[in-house]
Design a protein around this motif. Structure first.
Motif, PDB file in Angstrom:
ATOM      1  N   ASN A 114      29.129  37.851  43.278  1.00 37.63           N
ATOM      2  CA  ASN A 114      29.931  37.102  44.228  1.00 37.63           C
ATOM      3  C   ASN A 114      30.630  38.051  45.200  1.00 37.63           C
ATOM      4  O   ASN A 114      31.306  38.997  44.787  1.00 37.63           O
ATOM      5  CB  ASN A 114      30.961  36.263  43.465  1.00 37.63           C
ATOM      6  N   ASP A 116      33.200  37.618  47.101  1.00 30.73           N
ATOM      7  CA  ASP A 116      34.665  37.616  47.004  1.00 30.73           C
ATOM      8  C   ASP A 116      35.148  38.500  45.856  1.00 30.73           C
ATOM      9  O   ASP A 116      36.179  39.182  45.977  1.00 30.73           O
ATOM     10  CB  ASP A 116      35.180  36.189  46.823  1.00 30.73           C
ATOM     11  N   ASP A 117      34.420  38.494  44.744  1.00 30.21           N
ATOM     12  CA  ASP A 117      34.778  39.375  43.623  1.00 30.21           C
ATOM     13  C   ASP A 117      34.672  40.841  44.030  1.00 30.21           C
ATOM     14  O   ASP A 117      35.506  41.675  43.647  1.00 30.21           O
ATOM     15  CB  ASP A 117      33.872  39.105  42.419  1.00 30.21           C
ATOM     16  N   ARG A 119      34.991  42.007  47.059  1.00 29.60           N
ATOM     17  CA  ARG A 119      36.026  42.338  48.046  1.00 29.60           C
ATOM     18  C   ARG A 119      37.351  42.707  47.374  1.00 29.60           C
ATOM     19  O   ARG A 119      38.176  43.397  47.978  1.00 29.60           O
ATOM     20  CB  ARG A 119      36.217  41.177  49.014  1.00 29.60           C
ATOM     21  N   SER A 140      27.938  39.107  53.975  1.00 30.64           N
ATOM     22  CA  SER A 140      29.046  39.723  53.243  1.00 30.64           C
ATOM     23  C   SER A 140      29.770  40.781  54.059  1.00 30.64           C
ATOM     24  O   SER A 140      30.938  41.081  53.813  1.00 30.64           O
ATOM     25  CB  SER A 140      28.523  40.365  51.952  1.00 30.64           C
TER      26      SER A 140
END
Length: 329
Positions: A114, A116-117, A119, A140
């Motif tokens: 993922n 977001d993980d 980031r 991404s």
């Protein structure tokens, strides 16, 4: 000669004269001295190590990539850790490695994580350098080194079309995998451009493993109307498919043409030698490692995300030929 001069000669040789550097090098040779990287890392608050994370270490596709990465990081004075993400808990495991200062940056060979993980660790306050390679993470904004999966899959399918095949099937990889989706897109594009039908029953869903190709061969044998050629999403599934067909007396390329993707070491030695798309895996590994270390050392550009797309090469071998009705004409 002072210890400070010796230290400069070893850690920053460009800061001392040629004569001093030569005398220190000779002393190192005579005494057998080696630099204590652990102590140096503690002083510099740097591990001098990168973390390479891949989805399944059992997959032979990654062997030459890992070899190229290790050669490059060693040449740059770094070490390498490998994390096998096959058993899950990917983001947590990577955070444990990177936020405990065991590695200075992450080279990720798995596009399923993922964004977001990721980031969380690539943004302030941690700002861990990251390069994604092999499998893209779309939209991404991460630094990326990949191959031309869509275009290469289109070229593989077009190779079958140029041989005269009009009924062509595809062995699809895992649906959640971006590489599998890209190669399906390339197959569809080539078929659509020629106005050829894509029969749903000719698209065999599975994984990138040999067992998946073997299972596809069983489904192939149940078809009343069979394709004369198949593009497999990778070499392992192509080999499993051919192995299964042989048990039913279907021979390649007499009865069917098959092309794979990757050009694994076994591909030219299989019977028949497998036509495939050769990914430049060694170049990919080297360039991805170079990019990551440049990021770690602050050498990477103006902050614009790096994106390198390498071209795969069509390798035509004996597993592809003209369809039987044309070959006998």
């Amino acid at each position: 000669m002072s210890t400070a001069t010796v230290s400069r000669a070893l850690s920053s040789p460009e800061r001392v004269s040629d004569g001093t550097r030569a005398r220190v090098s000779e002393a190192v040779r005579v005494t057998g001295y080696t630099l204590n990287q652990t102590a140096r890392s503690l002083r510099q608050r740097s591990a001098r190590t990168i973390l390479v994370a891949l989805p399944d270490i059992r997959n032979p596709f990654f062997s030459s990539i890992l070899d190229a990465i290790e050669r490059e990081v060693t040449a740059r004075g770094y070490g390498m850790l490998v994390a096998n993400l096959y058993f899950g808990h990917q983001a947590t495991r990577l955070q444990d490695y990177l936020l405990s200062n065991r590695a200075d940056g992450l080279l990720l060979l798995d596009g399923s994580l993922n964004a977001d993980d990721l980031r969380v660790i690539t943004s302030a306050p941690y700002s861990v350098p990251l390069v994604v390679a092999c499998e893209d993470i779309p939209n991404s904004g991460f630094h990326t080194v990949v191959t031309d999966n869509v275009q290469a899959a289109e070229r593989a399918t077009r190779h079958l079309i140029e041989l005269g095949h009009r009924r062509i099937g595809h062995i699809f990889g895992p649906e959640q995998n971006v590489v599998a989706r890209d190669r399906l897109a390339g197959f569809n594009r080539a078929m659509n451009r020629e106005g050829l039908p894509i029969a749903p029953e000719w698209v065999f869903r599975g994984s990138f493993e040999m067992d998946s190709g073997f299972a596809a061969s069983a489904r192939y044998m149940t078809l009343a109307d069979r394709p004369t050629a198949v593009f497999a999403a990778n070499d392992e599934s192509a080999i499993g498919f051919l192995s299964g067909l042989r048990r039913h007396g279907i021979l390649c390329p007499r009865d069917i043409s098959v092309i794979g993707f990757d050009d694994l070491g076994v591909a030219p030695h299989y019977s028949p030698p497998l036509s495939t798309m050769r990914q430049p895996r060694e170049t990919l590994g080297k360039m991805a490692a170079e990019a990551l270390i440049d990021l770690i050392e602050g050498r990477q550009g103006n902050g614009t995300p790096l994106r390198i797309v390498l071209q795969s090469e069509l390798i035509a071998r004996e597993s592809t030929g003209r369809p039987a009705e044309l070959a006998s004409a």
